[in-house]
Design an enzyme around this catalytic site. Structure first.
Site, PDB file in Angstrom:
ATOM      1  N   TYR A 142       1.182  -0.933   0.005  1.00  0.00           N
ATOM      2  CA  TYR A 142       0.059   0.175   0.561  1.00  0.00           C
ATOM      3  C   TYR A 142       0.742   1.232   0.041  1.00  0.00           C
ATOM      4  O   TYR A 142       0.366   2.374  -1.268  1.00  0.00           O
ATOM      5  CB  TYR A 142      -1.177   0.056   0.948  1.00  0.00           C
ATOM      6  CG  TYR A 142      -1.883   1.245   1.252  1.00  0.00           C
ATOM      7  CD1 TYR A 142      -3.035   0.984   0.443  1.00  0.00           C
ATOM      8  CD2 TYR A 142      -1.311   2.317   2.094  1.00  0.00           C
ATOM      9  CE1 TYR A 142      -4.075   2.436  -0.184  1.00  0.00           C
ATOM     10  CE2 TYR A 142      -1.936   3.212   2.391  1.00  0.00           C
ATOM     11  CZ  TYR A 142      -3.241   3.083   1.450  1.00  0.00           C
ATOM     12  OH  TYR A 142      -4.534   4.541   1.122  1.00  0.00           O
ATOM     13  N   LYS A 172       1.638   4.027  -3.210  1.00  0.00           N
ATOM     14  CA  LYS A 172       1.523   5.361  -3.012  1.00  0.00           C
ATOM     15  C   LYS A 172       2.747   5.881  -3.373  1.00  0.00           C
ATOM     16  O   LYS A 172       2.646   7.572  -3.677  1.00  0.00           O
ATOM     17  CB  LYS A 172       1.129   6.360  -1.800  1.00  0.00           C
ATOM     18  CG  LYS A 172      -0.479   4.740  -1.173  1.00  0.00           C
ATOM     19  CD  LYS A 172      -1.374   5.628  -1.868  1.00  0.00           C
ATOM     20  CE  LYS A 172      -2.758   5.419  -1.357  1.00  0.00           C
ATOM     21  NZ  LYS A 172      -4.379   5.761  -2.351  1.00  0.00           N
TER      22      LYS A 172
END
Length: 218
Positions: free
Chosen positions: A122, A126
């Site tokens: 994650y 990002k």
């Protein structure tokens, strides 16, 4: 000014949409979506697209500024490949097309801990999309990295719900060194994103969680 909004149906995106439509500084809002929105407005242009075929809509991906709140979770996406497609590929593709069409500002909703070298998928993705968009030649790229988002989503995210409960019921946990991770209302993040469009700035700016509160002030 014309603004193109990604993620208009999400938690932050829906707040951004309402603010943009009510703000006289913006003449036109283009919402790039998969399906129709439940809102109409004279300033709103809802453009339904197939995100896997964004080149087909290049002529419609044209604005002065882009606000991207697009994002999903690994659980909802179903696989790391699908997660990366939404959080990296779709956002980058829109950013590339919009830049070619003259956009000068890009405001990106990222996440606390974003780092392209992270071992966590994650935060790694990002960080990767932050880096990629920052290199496209926009005059201004503002990246917001909120921590726990406070607000009601249309769909339930178990991990986020737990984080919200802790932020609301046990706020003392986020004191001292951990204060930078305290929960932040969705409306506050949205206001900061809108203000970022108008804020005089040149280059790439990263706004961490606590700074977002200041950016949200008018």
């Amino acid at each position: 000014m014309t603004v193109l909004l990604l993620g208009a149906s999400g938690l932050i995106g829906s707040h951004c949409l309402r603010i943009l439509l009510a703000d006289d500084r913006f003449d036109k809002v283009i919402a790039l979506v998969r399906r129709p929105l439940d809102i109409t407005h004279p300033k709103l242009v809802t453009t339904i697209v197939d995100f896997d075929k964004l080149d087909n809509y290049a002529s419609e991906i044209k604005a002065d500024a882009v606000l991207s709140t697009l994002g999903t979770t690994l659980r909802k996406a179903g696989s790391s490949v699908k997660f990366t497609k939404v959080d990296y590929e779709y956002q980058l593709k829109v950013a590339e097309i919009a830049r070619r069409n003259g956009a000068t500002t890009f405001v990106l909703l990222s996440s606390a801990g974003a780092n392209k070298r992270s071992m966590i998928l994650y935060t790694k993705v990002k960080g990767e999309v932050e880096d990629a968009i920052s290199k496209l030649g926009y005059e201004k790229v503002i990246i917001l990295r909120p921590s726990i988002l406070l607000g009601e989503r249309a769909e339930r995210r178990a991990g986020e719900a737990i984080g919200q409960w802790i932020a609301k019921e046990l706020p003392f946990i986020f004191s001292g060194p951990l204060s930078k991770y305290k929960g932040i209302p969705a409306g506050t993040v949205a206001n900061a994103m809108i203000n970022a469009v108008q804020k005089p700035y040149s280059g790439v700016g990263i706004v961490e969680n606590l700074e977002i509160f200041d950016w949200a002030k008018n």
